[in-house]
Write a protein that holds these residues in place. Structure first.
Motif, PDB file in Angstrom:
ATOM      1  N   LYS A 125      27.725  -1.737-127.193  1.00 57.65           N
ATOM      2  CA  LYS A 125      28.569  -2.936-127.147  1.00 57.65           C
ATOM      3  C   LYS A 125      29.970  -2.557-127.660  1.00 57.65           C
ATOM      4  O   LYS A 125      30.282  -2.746-128.829  1.00 57.65           O
ATOM      5  N   PRO A 126      30.795  -2.022-126.765  1.00 58.08           N
ATOM      6  CA  PRO A 126      32.090  -1.489-127.219  1.00 58.08           C
ATOM      7  C   PRO A 126      33.185  -2.521-127.466  1.00 58.08           C
ATOM      8  O   PRO A 126      34.244  -2.178-127.970  1.00 58.08           O
ATOM      9  N   TYR A 127      32.947  -3.773-127.102  1.00 53.34           N
ATOM     10  CA  TYR A 127      34.008  -4.789-127.195  1.00 53.34           C
ATOM     11  C   TYR A 127      33.772  -5.692-128.411  1.00 53.34           C
ATOM     12  O   TYR A 127      32.802  -6.450-128.445  1.00 53.34           O
ATOM     13  N   LYS A 128      34.674  -5.576-129.396  1.00 54.39           N
ATOM     14  CA  LYS A 128      34.524  -6.324-130.647  1.00 54.39           C
ATOM     15  C   LYS A 128      35.555  -7.453-130.732  1.00 54.39           C
ATOM     16  O   LYS A 128      36.725  -7.263-130.391  1.00 54.39           O
ATOM     17  N   CYS A 129      35.123  -8.594-131.193  1.00 51.31           N
ATOM     18  CA  CYS A 129      36.009  -9.753-131.353  1.00 51.31           C
ATOM     19  C   CYS A 129      37.000  -9.487-132.481  1.00 51.31           C
ATOM     20  O   CYS A 129      36.625  -9.003-133.553  1.00 51.31           O
ATOM     21  N   SER A 130      38.286  -9.784-132.239  1.00 53.07           N
ATOM     22  CA  SER A 130      39.322  -9.545-133.241  1.00 53.07           C
ATOM     23  C   SER A 130      39.335 -10.608-134.340  1.00 53.07           C
ATOM     24  O   SER A 130      40.026 -10.472-135.345  1.00 53.07           O
ATOM     25  N   HIS A 131      38.533 -11.684-134.154  1.00 50.97           N
ATOM     26  CA  HIS A 131      38.494 -12.778-135.139  1.00 50.97           C
ATOM     27  C   HIS A 131      37.228 -12.751-135.990  1.00 50.97           C
ATOM     28  O   HIS A 131      37.234 -13.185-137.134  1.00 50.97           O
ATOM     29  N   CYS A 132      36.137 -12.275-135.409  1.00 56.66           N
ATOM     30  CA  CYS A 132      34.875 -12.186-136.163  1.00 56.66           C
ATOM     31  C   CYS A 132      34.190 -10.861-135.829  1.00 56.66           C
ATOM     32  O   CYS A 132      34.738 -10.045-135.107  1.00 56.66           O
ATOM     33  N   ASP A 133      32.998 -10.635-136.362  1.00 49.99           N
ATOM     34  CA  ASP A 133      32.315  -9.348-136.195  1.00 49.99           C
ATOM     35  C   ASP A 133      31.430  -9.277-134.962  1.00 49.99           C
ATOM     36  O   ASP A 133      30.702  -8.293-134.761  1.00 49.99           O
ATOM     37  N   LYS A 134      31.485 -10.263-134.110  1.00 49.35           N
ATOM     38  CA  LYS A 134      30.628 -10.282-132.934  1.00 49.35           C
ATOM     39  C   LYS A 134      31.087  -9.223-131.932  1.00 49.35           C
ATOM     40  O   LYS A 134      32.288  -9.037-131.720  1.00 49.35           O
ATOM     41  N   ILE A 135      30.110  -8.522-131.315  1.00 50.68           N
ATOM     42  CA  ILE A 135      30.437  -7.474-130.328  1.00 50.68           C
ATOM     43  C   ILE A 135      29.742  -7.782-128.998  1.00 50.68           C
ATOM     44  O   ILE A 135      28.706  -8.458-128.953  1.00 50.68           O
ATOM     45  N   PHE A 136      30.326  -7.235-127.919  1.00 51.87           N
ATOM     46  CA  PHE A 136      29.853  -7.539-126.572  1.00 51.87           C
ATOM     47  C   PHE A 136      29.795  -6.276-125.717  1.00 51.87           C
ATOM     48  O   PHE A 136      30.523  -5.316-125.955  1.00 51.87           O
ATOM     49  N   SER A 137      28.942  -6.324-124.701  1.00 53.33           N
ATOM     50  CA  SER A 137      28.806  -5.177-123.793  1.00 53.33           C
ATOM     51  C   SER A 137      29.817  -5.229-122.658  1.00 53.33           C
ATOM     52  O   SER A 137      30.096  -4.221-122.022  1.00 53.33           O
ATOM     53  N   GLN A 138      30.400  -6.412-122.389  1.00 50.97           N
ATOM     54  CA  GLN A 138      31.376  -6.569-121.321  1.00 50.97           C
ATOM     55  C   GLN A 138      32.664  -7.189-121.859  1.00 50.97           C
ATOM     56  O   GLN A 138      32.612  -8.063-122.738  1.00 50.97           O
ATOM     57  N   SER A 139      33.800  -6.748-121.297  1.00 50.34           N
ATOM     58  CA  SER A 139      35.086  -7.289-121.741  1.00 50.34           C
ATOM     59  C   SER A 139      35.227  -8.765-121.346  1.00 50.34           C
ATOM     60  O   SER A 139      35.855  -9.551-122.058  1.00 50.34           O
TER      61      SER A 139
END
Length: 497
Positions: free
Chosen positions: A411-425
């Protein structure tokens, strides 16, 4: 008494002949030195070094003349009947005296002696920086007419030196000599520190400076330092704007000959660098080196944030924008920003609504040719990308790449506001609207805005219920546009990044 005098004279003659043979040996050594200097003159490309080599060649020709004089002296002092030969010391003194008188012109700057005033005048230009010979094509100046004559070949396109193996032509004999090593693949000079091999000794000496850290050539404009005078000269053209190398096929100009050579291959179609693994050819050596990483699996550029590796520096720089949340590509119509130029290009079709590429099977239209090619695979059934974990197949490499993250958990995409990460942009983009409260999707019936497209589509059904048979043209356009955008996003390989 007479016999003893004769025997003494004969012994003197014998000594003289032995000394003269030593002089001969020295002359042979000097001729070897001459050969070495001639070879060096081919290797050296810089004007200053060339002038120095020229002076050395002149000195060697003087040595040759001196050797001829010596041989004359030797002939003169053979034993003649009824004559008494001069002693060896007298012969040497006479010869050296002549030699000293010949070298009467001395440089006041460095103390170098030259035989002619013309030679001294030419040498002094090194110290004064005077360059009286100017090119009427580009204004470039030279200290010697021979250098100008050679430079003019750049403008005339004259390349008199031809490789007998591949027919390639060159401006200088030194360039041809270097090229021939491509066929021989001979690299006899090795670095004692790292073991890297070079075809030329000069190249090895230049390389060795990378280990010693010696960078003695400095630019007076920006104080940047270089290992060779040639690198400095090329760098200085950034400040002067000089571009002396013109393409013989078009009007494009270049600051260094290497860039011109690479450019001219666009016209000639030449691809001299071939991969020994798959046979694919490239115009530049650097392109071949990048390609070889496909076979070796080498990925030298690593991300210091997530550890992901890449084959090229450019790919790493593009990846780093995920972590920095940098989106340098901005839409001039709505201000929306994008990570890649291709994503911006795809987005602009939303504003233009232009779809020039149509499917020949079903007639469906697309804004980009890439989308059409991806769509056509749905008719042919071609799904050449397969997941080795579950054997599921995909029409695009990007589709497979996104799918594989299910198995790897990446999951390379990390939210700049919280620690949540995602697999897609795209998932990250949708999530960040929770923080930004951005509502880009607006209903054209009542003006209500929504964060997500699905919410707008759901909302549009309210208007459809209210007026099931009298949907406005604007409402129909909005719905069709949303549906069309969904279809394109599904086939767009960039949408997921």
């Amino acid at each position: 008494m007479e016999e003893s005098e004769e025997s003494e004279e004969l012994s003197e003659v014998k000594e003289e002949s032995e000394e003269l043979s030593e002089v001969k040996e020295e002359i042979e050594e000097l001729s070897e030195v001459k050969e070495e200097i001639e070879e060096l003159s081919e290797v050296e490309e810089e004007r200053e070094e060339l002038s120095e080599v020229k002076e050395e060649s002149e000195e060697l020709s003087e040595v040759k003349e001196e050797s001829e004089e010596l041989s004359e002296v030797e002939e003169e002092h053979h034993v003649k009947p009824g004559g008494k030969p001069l002693s060896c010391s007298k012969t040497k003194q006479t010869f050296l005296k002549k030699r000293r008188t010949k070298k009467s012109f001395t440089c006041t700057q460095c103390g170098k002696s030259l035989t002619t005033k013309h030679g001294l005048d030419a040498h002094m230009m090194i110290h004064t920086g005077e360059k009286p010979f100017s090119c009427d094509q580009c204004g470039n100046s030279f200290s010697q007419s021979a250098h100008l004559k050679e430079h003019m070949k750049i403008h005339t396109g004259e390349k008199p030196f031809t490789c007998h193996q591949c027919g390639k032509t060159f401006l200088r004999s030194s360039d041809l000599k270097r090229h021939l090593r491509v066929h021989m693949k001979e690299k006899p000079h090795s670095c004692s520190v790292c073991g890297k091999s070079f075809s030329m000794l000069q190249s090895l000496h230049t390389h060795e400076k990378t280990h010693t850290g010696v960078r003695e050539y400095m630019c007076f404009e920006c104080e940047k330092t270089f290992t060779t005078a040639n690198y400095l000269k090329q760098h200085e053209r950034i400040h002067t704007g000089e571009k002396p190398y013109k393409c013989s096929h078009c009007d494009k100009r270049f600051s260094c000959p290497g860039h011109l050579r690479s450019h001219e291959r666009i016209h000639t179609g030449e691809k001299p660098h071939t991969c020994d693994q798959c046979g694919k050819s490239f115009t530049t050596k650097r392109s071949l080196e990048r390609h070889m990483r496909i076979h070796t699996g080498e990925k030298p550029f690593s991300c210091d944030q997530c550890g992901k590796s890449f084959t090229t520096k450019r790919s790493l720089e593009r990846h780093m924008r995920i972590h920095t949340v940098e989106k340098p590509f901005s839409c001039d119509q709505c201000g929306k920003t994008f990570l890649r130029s291709s994503a911006l290009k795809s987005h602009l079709t939303v504003h233009t609504k232009e779809k020039p590429h149509s499917c020949s099977v079903c007639g469906k239209s697309f804004s980009l040719l890439l989308y059409l090619h991806t769509h056509e695979k749905t008719h042919t059934g071609v799904r050449e990308y397969m997941c080795f974990e579950c054997e599921k197949t995909f029409t695009t490499a990007d589709g497979l790449k996104l799918h594989q993250r299910i198995h790897t958990g990446e999951k390379p995409y990390k939210c700049s506001h919280c620690d949540k990460i995602f697999s897609q942009s795209s998932s990250l983009k949708t999530h960040e609207r929770i923080h930004s409260r951005e509502k880009p999707h607006t209903c054209d019936q009542c003006g209500k805005s929504f964060s997500f497209k699905t919410n707008l589509k759901q909302h549009m059904k309210i208007h459809a219920v209210e007026k099931p048979h009298h949907l406005s043209l604007r409402s129909q356009t909005t719905r069709k546009h949303l549906e069309g955008e969904d279809r394109e996003n599904a086939s767009d390989p960039e949408s997921a990044e």
